[in-house]
Design a protein around this motif. Sequence first.
Motif, PDB file in Angstrom:
ATOM      1  N   ASP A   1       0.848  -1.179   0.000  1.00  0.00           N
ATOM      2  CA  ASP A   1       0.000   0.000   0.000  1.00  0.00           C
ATOM      3  C   ASP A   1       0.893   1.241   0.000  1.00  0.00           C
ATOM      4  OD1 ASP A   1      -2.148  -1.678   0.135  1.00  0.00           O
ATOM      5  OD2 ASP A   1      -2.536  -1.364   2.264  1.00  0.00           O
ATOM      6  N   GLN A   2       0.296   2.365  -0.416  1.00  0.00           N
ATOM      7  CA  GLN A   2       1.055   3.607  -0.496  1.00  0.00           C
ATOM      8  C   GLN A   2       0.297   4.731   0.199  1.00  0.00           C
ATOM      9  OE1 GLN A   2       3.160   3.943  -4.632  1.00  0.00           O
ATOM     10  NE2 GLN A   2       1.112   3.164  -5.000  1.00  0.00           N
ATOM     11  N   LYS A   3       1.036   5.728   0.661  1.00  0.00           N
ATOM     12  CA  LYS A   3       0.430   6.929   1.222  1.00  0.00           C
ATOM     13  C   LYS A   3       1.039   8.150   0.549  1.00  0.00           C
ATOM     14  CE  LYS A   3      -1.624   5.996   5.679  1.00  0.00           C
ATOM     15  NZ  LYS A   3      -1.905   6.621   6.987  1.00  0.00           N
ATOM     16  N   GLU A   4       0.162   9.090   0.209  1.00  0.00           N
ATOM     17  CA  GLU A   4       0.606  10.339  -0.410  1.00  0.00           C
ATOM     18  C   GLU A   4       0.541  11.448   0.632  1.00  0.00           C
ATOM     19  OE1 GLU A   4      -0.256  12.997  -4.416  1.00  0.00           O
ATOM     20  OE2 GLU A   4      -1.920  11.920  -3.481  1.00  0.00           O
ATOM     21  N   PHE A   5       1.639  12.173   0.776  1.00  0.00           N
ATOM     22  CA  PHE A   5       1.732  13.247   1.754  1.00  0.00           C
ATOM     23  C   PHE A   5       2.019  14.565   1.052  1.00  0.00           C
ATOM     24  CE2 PHE A   5       3.073   9.361   3.868  1.00  0.00           C
ATOM     25  CZ  PHE A   5       2.338   9.381   5.047  1.00  0.00           C
ATOM     26  N   GLU A   6       1.390  15.627   1.517  1.00  0.00           N
ATOM     27  CA  GLU A   6       1.729  16.950   1.017  1.00  0.00           C
ATOM     28  C   GLU A   6       3.041  17.413   1.639  1.00  0.00           C
ATOM     29  OE1 GLU A   6      -1.513  19.632   1.709  1.00  0.00           O
ATOM     30  OE2 GLU A   6      -2.513  19.094  -0.167  1.00  0.00           O
ATOM     31  N   PHE A   7       3.853  18.074   0.817  1.00  0.00           N
ATOM     32  CA  PHE A   7       5.107  18.680   1.262  1.00  0.00           C
ATOM     33  C   PHE A   7       5.053  20.138   0.806  1.00  0.00           C
ATOM     34  CE2 PHE A   7      10.025  17.869   1.212  1.00  0.00           C
ATOM     35  CZ  PHE A   7      10.176  18.771   2.252  1.00  0.00           C
ATOM     36  N   PRO A   8       4.202  20.954   1.452  1.00  0.00           N
ATOM     37  CA  PRO A   8       3.973  22.320   0.962  1.00  0.00           C
ATOM     38  C   PRO A   8       5.219  23.189   0.976  1.00  0.00           C
ATOM     39  CG  PRO A   8       2.972  21.999   3.123  1.00  0.00           C
ATOM     40  CD  PRO A   8       3.392  20.655   2.638  1.00  0.00           C
TER      41      PRO A   8
ATOM     42  N   THR B   1      -3.924   3.396  -2.138  1.00  0.00           N
ATOM     43  CA  THR B   1      -3.247   4.683  -2.035  1.00  0.00           C
ATOM     44  C   THR B   1      -4.133   5.593  -1.205  1.00  0.00           C
ATOM     45  OG1 THR B   1      -2.186   4.440  -4.193  1.00  0.00           O
ATOM     46  CG2 THR B   1      -2.289   6.659  -3.273  1.00  0.00           C
ATOM     47  N   ARG B   2      -3.564   6.164  -0.144  1.00  0.00           N
ATOM     48  CA  ARG B   2      -4.298   7.082   0.712  1.00  0.00           C
ATOM     49  C   ARG B   2      -3.578   8.417   0.747  1.00  0.00           C
ATOM     50  NH1 ARG B   2      -8.090   4.884   4.037  1.00  0.00           N
ATOM     51  NH2 ARG B   2      -7.917   6.512   5.614  1.00  0.00           N
ATOM     52  N   CYS B   3      -4.365   9.498   0.871  1.00  0.00           N
ATOM     53  CA  CYS B   3      -3.804  10.828   1.080  1.00  0.00           C
ATOM     54  C   CYS B   3      -3.881  11.144   2.564  1.00  0.00           C
ATOM     55  CB  CYS B   3      -4.586  11.884   0.298  1.00  0.00           C
ATOM     56  SG  CYS B   3      -4.109  12.010  -1.424  1.00  0.00           S
ATOM     57  N   SER B   4      -2.780  11.599   3.134  1.00  0.00           N
ATOM     58  CA  SER B   4      -2.735  11.969   4.548  1.00  0.00           C
ATOM     59  C   SER B   4      -2.162  13.372   4.659  1.00  0.00           C
ATOM     60  CB  SER B   4      -1.864  10.990   5.339  1.00  0.00           C
ATOM     61  OG  SER B   4      -2.382   9.680   5.260  1.00  0.00           O
ATOM     62  N   HIS B   5      -2.941  14.283   5.259  1.00  0.00           N
ATOM     63  CA  HIS B   5      -2.513  15.676   5.325  1.00  0.00           C
ATOM     64  C   HIS B   5      -2.861  16.294   6.662  1.00  0.00           C
ATOM     65  CE1 HIS B   5      -1.735  15.157   1.162  1.00  0.00           C
ATOM     66  NE2 HIS B   5      -2.992  14.915   0.908  1.00  0.00           N
ATOM     67  N   GLY B   6      -2.009  17.225   7.080  1.00  0.00           N
ATOM     68  CA  GLY B   6      -2.219  17.916   8.338  1.00  0.00           C
ATOM     69  C   GLY B   6      -3.249  19.009   8.210  1.00  0.00           C
ATOM     70  N   GLY B   7      -3.487  19.681   9.319  1.00  0.00           N
ATOM     71  CA  GLY B   7      -4.445  20.776   9.337  1.00  0.00           C
ATOM     72  C   GLY B   7      -3.767  22.103   9.054  1.00  0.00           C
TER      73      GLY B   7
ATOM     74  N   CYS C   1      10.186  27.423  13.545  1.00  0.00           N
ATOM     75  CA  CYS C   1      10.495  26.023  13.316  1.00  0.00           C
ATOM     76  C   CYS C   1      11.923  25.818  12.836  1.00  0.00           C
ATOM     77  CB  CYS C   1       9.530  25.430  12.284  1.00  0.00           C
ATOM     78  SG  CYS C   1       7.830  25.269  12.880  1.00  0.00           S
ATOM     79  N   THR C   2      12.435  26.752  12.033  1.00  0.00           N
ATOM     80  CA  THR C   2      13.766  26.563  11.470  1.00  0.00           C
ATOM     81  C   THR C   2      14.860  26.706  12.510  1.00  0.00           C
ATOM     82  OG1 THR C   2      13.769  28.894  10.817  1.00  0.00           O
ATOM     83  CG2 THR C   2      13.109  27.284   9.147  1.00  0.00           C
ATOM     84  N   LYS C   3      14.507  27.125  13.703  1.00  0.00           N
ATOM     85  CA  LYS C   3      15.500  27.204  14.765  1.00  0.00           C
ATOM     86  C   LYS C   3      15.811  25.826  15.335  1.00  0.00           C
ATOM     87  CE  LYS C   3      13.937  31.840  16.123  1.00  0.00           C
ATOM     88  NZ  LYS C   3      13.311  32.645  17.201  1.00  0.00           N
ATOM     89  N   GLU C   4      14.944  24.857  15.056  1.00  0.00           N
ATOM     90  CA  GLU C   4      15.122  23.520  15.594  1.00  0.00           C
ATOM     91  C   GLU C   4      15.869  22.645  14.598  1.00  0.00           C
ATOM     92  OE1 GLU C   4      11.574  21.803  17.195  1.00  0.00           O
ATOM     93  OE2 GLU C   4      10.613  23.751  17.378  1.00  0.00           O
ATOM     94  N   ASP C   5      16.455  21.556  15.098  1.00  0.00           N
ATOM     95  CA  ASP C   5      17.091  20.590  14.216  1.00  0.00           C
ATOM     96  C   ASP C   5      16.016  19.734  13.568  1.00  0.00           C
ATOM     97  OD1 ASP C   5      19.850  20.051  16.491  1.00  0.00           O
ATOM     98  OD2 ASP C   5      19.682  21.392  14.762  1.00  0.00           O
ATOM     99  N   GLY C   6      16.030  19.650  12.256  1.00  0.00           N
ATOM    100  CA  GLY C   6      15.039  18.846  11.560  1.00  0.00           C
ATOM    101  C   GLY C   6      14.655  19.482  10.243  1.00  0.00           C
ATOM    102  N   ILE C   7      13.642  18.900   9.604  1.00  0.00           N
ATOM    103  CA  ILE C   7      13.156  19.381   8.317  1.00  0.00           C
ATOM    104  C   ILE C   7      11.678  19.700   8.455  1.00  0.00           C
ATOM    105  CG2 ILE C   7      12.797  18.785   5.879  1.00  0.00           C
ATOM    106  CD1 ILE C   7      15.086  16.781   6.128  1.00  0.00           C
ATOM    107  N   MET C   8      11.269  20.883   7.978  1.00  0.00           N
ATOM    108  CA  MET C   8       9.851  21.223   7.966  1.00  0.00           C
ATOM    109  C   MET C   8       9.140  20.362   6.933  1.00  0.00           C
ATOM    110  SD  MET C   8       8.416  23.485   9.941  1.00  0.00           S
ATOM    111  CE  MET C   8       7.050  24.019   8.925  1.00  0.00           C
ATOM    112  N   PHE C   9       8.059  19.690   7.347  1.00  0.00           N
ATOM    113  CA  PHE C   9       7.309  18.818   6.447  1.00  0.00           C
ATOM    114  C   PHE C   9       5.839  18.906   6.805  1.00  0.00           C
ATOM    115  CE2 PHE C   9       5.402  14.734   5.266  1.00  0.00           C
ATOM    116  CZ  PHE C   9       5.814  14.608   3.944  1.00  0.00           C
ATOM    117  N   ASP C  10       5.040  19.494   5.904  1.00  0.00           N
ATOM    118  CA  ASP C  10       3.599  19.629   6.115  1.00  0.00           C
ATOM    119  C   ASP C  10       3.293  20.320   7.439  1.00  0.00           C
ATOM    120  OD1 ASP C  10       0.954  19.509   5.500  1.00  0.00           O
ATOM    121  OD2 ASP C  10       0.716  17.355   5.788  1.00  0.00           O
ATOM    122  N   GLY C  11       4.043  21.388   7.723  1.00  0.00           N
ATOM    123  CA  GLY C  11       3.761  22.204   8.896  1.00  0.00           C
ATOM    124  C   GLY C  11       4.265  21.653  10.203  1.00  0.00           C
ATOM    125  N   ARG C  12       5.071  20.611  10.160  1.00  0.00           N
ATOM    126  CA  ARG C  12       5.602  20.035  11.393  1.00  0.00           C
ATOM    127  C   ARG C  12       7.086  19.731  11.214  1.00  0.00           C
ATOM    128  NH1 ARG C  12       1.174  16.014  11.651  1.00  0.00           N
ATOM    129  NH2 ARG C  12       0.291  17.669  10.401  1.00  0.00           N
TER     130      ARG C  12
END
Length: 268
Positions: free
Chosen positions: A157-164, A214-220, A238-249
């Motif tokens: 199975d697959q999941k589609e995620f937004e990467f705005p 295939t499912r779409c999964s998106h944040g609020g 968010c950019t002050k933290e270690d990590g990558i911004m992805f769909d608002g998180r």
Amino acid sequence: MALIEEGFVSANTYNSLPTIQEAADVPREYAADLGYLQRLLARHNIPKSITIRLIHRHYDIADGEAMVFRDIALPAHGTVEVMRAASIASAQLHGKNFLVNSAARLQAYEYTTETTIDLSEYETFIAEFVESVVHRKLQHRFGLKINHHSEMEVKADQKEFEFPEEQCTITIPTNLPLPEATYEIDVDTDWGALHNKHKNKQGKGKPKPKGTRTRCSHGGTMCSHGGSTEMENCREECTKEDGIMFDGRIVQLGTPFHGLLNNLMEVW
């Protein structure tokens, strides 16, 4: 085939399609229509490479652009699929997701760089599908998805995620690392054939996908920091933290999905 409209949909037409948020309840509200279209696939013995598609969009396009899916091989993980806007003159494109347009013809509205199957041998099915969609007023609800050859071998199975943050979506097999399951929208977007023997078992619930899903999964609309911070206002924090911004998180450094996402951003 006279029932297939050649040429690209206009930006105006594409941008008028429902967003995934607006389309999220369609499978439940139009379950009977969806079941009918699934049984139409079965009645015509249509191969698994052709499925019913929930019509939706993720981002707008500009004139001269189309939404294009492209497979990207990640050395450390496997293959994922990225969809983003591209110039219609940038590469040879093939129809992937189709709608029934205002002229009652099947027309691609999203594309792939991969070669897709030939629709010419399914003319009888397409004629009945188009007629059914028009009669049931489903033009902006359900269409067809035509898988390209490499997708026919997909078993997971697959999941589609937004990467705005990158104005794209990423479709990931569920056997690869995925982001945390904290999404407000989680909806099936593809459905295969449904045989008559399943009709009474499912009652009035939503039709179940057959085969891989295939499912779409998106944040609020709120930042994952909590509180009432809107996504568009939280990027600096968010950019002050270690990590990558992805769909608002934030995808934290060292997590399995961070490794996949970082690998993707290195090779695309």
